[in-house]
Design an enzyme around this catalytic site. Structure first.
Site, PDB file in Angstrom:
ATOM      1  CB  THR A 392      -0.939   0.010   1.236  1.00 53.77           C
ATOM      2  OG1 THR A 392      -1.623  -1.206   1.284  1.00 53.77           O
ATOM      3  CG2 THR A 392      -1.928   1.119   1.262  1.00 53.77           C
ATOM      4  CB  THR A 410      -3.984  -0.571  -0.822  1.00 56.01           C
ATOM      5  OG1 THR A 410      -3.178  -1.742  -0.765  1.00 56.01           O
ATOM      6  CG2 THR A 410      -5.438  -0.990  -0.655  1.00 56.01           C
ATOM      7  CD  GLU A 412      -3.882  -7.260   0.909  1.00 54.10           C
ATOM      8  OE1 GLU A 412      -3.619  -6.393   1.738  1.00 54.10           O
ATOM      9  OE2 GLU A 412      -3.399  -8.408   0.958  1.00 54.10           O
ATOM     10  CD  GLU A 431      -7.550  -4.182  -0.770  1.00 50.98           C
ATOM     11  OE1 GLU A 431      -6.997  -4.308   0.321  1.00 50.98           O
ATOM     12  OE2 GLU A 431      -7.005  -3.652  -1.754  1.00 50.98           O
ATOM     13  CG  ASP A 434      -7.394  -7.125   3.144  1.00 57.25           C
ATOM     14  OD1 ASP A 434      -6.395  -7.870   3.199  1.00 57.25           O
ATOM     15  OD2 ASP A 434      -7.311  -5.887   3.137  1.00 57.25           O
ATOM     16  CB  SER A 453      -9.409  -1.620   5.219  1.00 56.22           C
ATOM     17  OG  SER A 453      -8.193  -0.900   5.157  1.00 56.22           O
ATOM     18  N   GLY A 474       1.030  -0.948   5.159  1.00 57.14           N
ATOM     19  CA  GLY A 474       1.566  -2.035   5.974  1.00 57.14           C
ATOM     20  C   GLY A 474       0.541  -3.028   6.477  1.00 57.14           C
ATOM     21  N   GLY A 475      -0.583  -3.215   5.759  1.00 54.94           N
ATOM     22  CA  GLY A 475      -1.582  -4.196   6.205  1.00 54.94           C
ATOM     23  C   GLY A 475      -2.018  -3.863   7.619  1.00 54.94           C
TER      24      GLY A 475
HETATM   25  N1  GLU Z   1      -5.297  -4.510   2.262  1.00 57.54           N
HETATM   26  C1  GLU Z   1      -4.780  -3.835   3.405  1.00 57.54           C
HETATM   27  C2  GLU Z   1      -5.846  -3.107   4.148  1.00 57.54           C
HETATM   28  O1  GLU Z   1      -6.778  -2.674   3.565  1.00 57.54           O
HETATM   29  C3  GLU Z   1      -3.756  -2.834   3.036  1.00 57.54           C
HETATM   30  C4  GLU Z   1      -2.689  -3.494   2.309  1.00 57.54           C
HETATM   31  C5  GLU Z   1      -1.400  -3.321   2.925  1.00 57.54           C
HETATM   32  O2  GLU Z   1      -1.062  -2.250   3.413  1.00 57.54           O
HETATM   33  O3  GLU Z   1      -0.700  -4.305   2.905  1.00 57.54           O
HETATM   34  O4  GLU Z   1      -5.770  -2.953   5.319  1.00 57.54           O
END
Ligand code: GLU
Length: 577
Positions: A392, A410, A412, A431, A434, A453, A474-475
């Site tokens: 992201t 992002t 993802e 996505e 997620d 998210s 960073g997820g």
């Molecule tokens: N898919 C993640 C989210 O929506 C963001 C992706 C990432 O930063 O790795 O939280």
């Protein structure tokens, strides 16, 4: 500060001449202070695009879209028009904050068993690298809503810098080459992706100039025809075909029905600051607020650093237990947000923390008694930790009038699904991974639903005036990066550049806290180990934050990463030094 109704779209006529990227040579620097507008992104061409638009008379929203579109060219593995995001906007004149949720949605073909076979979860990586992981992209609709309602420029104007970078090319840096290398197998599966990013099956090397004429074409079509070009007609068909040729099931109606959502921000307070963050379907705003509410009960400034950081880790653990158990798309799940945000609930959670001893995995709490409406029946089971990505991009812009945009977007995973849409040069998201692959959990896949998210674009105010903005990729570590940076800045008294550059510790209620390379063995780590904190064995760089600080003298300091992700780029229109 109010978060009231929207005002009608406004159009300010500005020069329609295409903006050429003729900019003075500027050294890449992660910190800049000045006036007239400021930007921080992870990409220098993107920051320059924002400044070019501000110089043309655009506002922060126009500049944010210009920077985002350019990031889609220079950082295509993190973000782009094949994905989605969350934008938090402060409108200075009206003193209000609004958010635009343009998260990808599940196609109508989705069901809660879409990621199961014979009752068993499908292999995660195989789902990622297929059309099944692709949600209906929200980016273009989000940009359209942002520009139309709060911007002053057209798609044609704000896409011009990105079109210029895509056409003329940009130099592939080490970071870019490394990301392609790590995705060679995934990219090789899809001919349009291999043609763009591989050479004889191998990653494109650092140092070469990369042009993306197909993406330039896609942007030109958007510039000429606007939002409908993406969601109906040839480009929409190309997206659906690319998804369906690779095992997905997305219809043209899924695309033409896509809507962004304007949502009220999550509002919380912390030690005199008013924080505005992203509401569901991002869990970011709620989780950051809950953890800060827990921390607020301690006099952190009076504690040695290790004691304070121990409390930060424990508060984060508890907030994550709740986030994992309760939060999902609010249009599908009646999540107990008011309870989770309540200061009284935070006090109850705080009682579980031992200031001298790290806890093991925490169960979710019971926020329902703290809801205004206690009739809500849903009490979902806590669910396991998701295998989430760490990718992201986040950018932040302010303008001369004091408007601010804090924007995380992002596709993802690094490189999303790996599928480049043939003829249009952009990667499609993954996505949908997620979602939790199996229930019972609030975040199971359903038709039309948006996966939960962690994105946490945040703007903070003090005494009604902007104080700082912060966000990161960073997820699920996004939540801890935003939380820790606020903690570093507000409680440990670090400058924002120090707060951003400090080693990141990410406790998400797992078996061990994630840390970055070089942290284990440090004096800081050893001090924390005295309370029983311990670290995962696979250190990796965490996040890539960008921030703005609104200084008392009226200047703004833009702050990007000083070390991570190849160093970020902070620029101001008029330098103060
Ligand atoms: N898919 C993640 C989210 O929506 C963001 C992706 C990432 O930063 O790795 O939280």
């Amino acid at each position: 500060m109010t978060t009231s109704t929207l005002r009608p779209a406004r159009t300010i006529l500005v020069s329609s001449i295409l903006i050429a990227l003729v900019l003075p040579a500027m050294a890449k620097t992660p910190v800049a202070t000045g006036t007239g507008g400021a930007v921080a992104t992870i990409s220098e061409p993107a920051s320059q695009a924002a400044i070019a638009i501000l110089n043309k008379g655009g506002n922060a929203v126009d500049a944010a879209v210009a920077a985002a579109a350019t990031l889609g060219v220079t950082d295509p593995f993190s973000c782009g028009i094949g994905g989605g995001g969350f934008m938090v906007i402060y409108l200075a004149k009206e003193k209000r904050v609004i958010t635009i949720d343009h998260r990808e949605t599940a196609p109508a073909s989705f069901t809660p068993t879409v990621f199961l076979k014979d009752g068993k979860e499908l292999d995660f990586e195989q789902v990622v690298a297929s059309g099944r992981s692709v949600g209906v992209p929200g980016t273009v609709r989000g940009w359209h809503e942002a520009l139309d309602r709060y911007g002053s420029m057209s798609f044609k104007q704000v896409l011009a810098p990105a079109i210029s970078v895509a056409t003329q090319g940009f130099k592939v840096n080490e970071n870019f080459a490394r990301l392609v290398q790590g995705n060679e197998a995934k990219f090789a599966k899809f001919p349009a992706t291999a043609a763009l990013y591989l050479r004889n099956g191998k990653a494109i090397p650092a140092g070469v100039t990369l042009r993306n004429q197909d993406l330039a074409k896609a942007y030109r079509e958007l510039a000429a025809g606007g939002v409908k070009v993406f969601y109906t007609g040839k480009m929409a068909r190309a997206v659906a075909d690319a998804v369906n040729a690779n095992g997905g099931n997305m219809s043209l109606a899924d695309l033409s029905n896509y809507e962004a959502r304007l949502r009220q921000p999550v509002h919380s307070t912390y030690r005199g600051y008013d924080l505005y963050g992203m509401p569901l379907p991002s869990s970011g705003g709620v989780a950051v607020a809950e953890a800060l509410n827990i921390l607020e009960g301690y006099d952190l400034k009076s504690l040695p650093r290790a004691k304070a950081e121990h409390l930060y880790l424990e508060a984060s653990r508890l907030a994550f237990a709740d986030r994992n158990a309760y939060l999902a798309d609010p249009e599908y799940v009646d999540a107990p947000v008011a309870g989770l945000l309540s200061k009284d609930y935070a006090a109850r959670r705080r009682e579980l923390i031992n200031p001298e001893q790290a806890s093991v995995q925490a169960p979710a709490g019971d926020p329902y008694p703290f809801q205004n409406d206690v009739s809500v029946p849903l009490r979902p089971n806590a669910n396991k930790l998701l295998a989430e990505g760490a990718h992201t991009t986040h950018l932040t812009v302010s303008d001369k009038d004091g408007n601010i945009v804090s924007y995380t977007y992002t596709i993802e995973s690094w490189g999303g699904s790996g599928i480049v849409v043939p003829g249009y040069g952009f990667l499609l998201n993954n996505e949908m991974t997620d979602f939790d692959f199996s229930g019972p959990a609030p975040n199971v896949p359903e038709a039309g639903k948006r996966p939960r998210s962690s994105m946490s674009p945040t703007i903070a105010f003090k005494d009604g005036k902007p104080a700082f903005s912060i966000g990161s990729p960073g997820g699920a570590t996004i939540i801890t990066t935003v939380l820790q940076t606020i903690f570093n800045y507000v409680d440990l008294g670090m400058s924002m550049p120090d707060a951003v550059n400090a080693p990141r510790l990410s406790e998400r209620n797992g078996m061990a806290t994630d840390v970055e390379p070089g942290f284990a063995g440090s004096a800081q780590a050893q001090a924390l180990e005295k309370t029983g904190q311990h670290w995962s064995n696979t250190p990796e760089e965490i996040g890539a934050a960008n921030a703005l600080v609104f200084n008392p003298d009226g200047t703004v300091t833009a702050v990007s990463e000083g070390r991570r992700h190849g160093v970020g780029s902070a620029l101001v229109r008029k330098s103060a030094h």
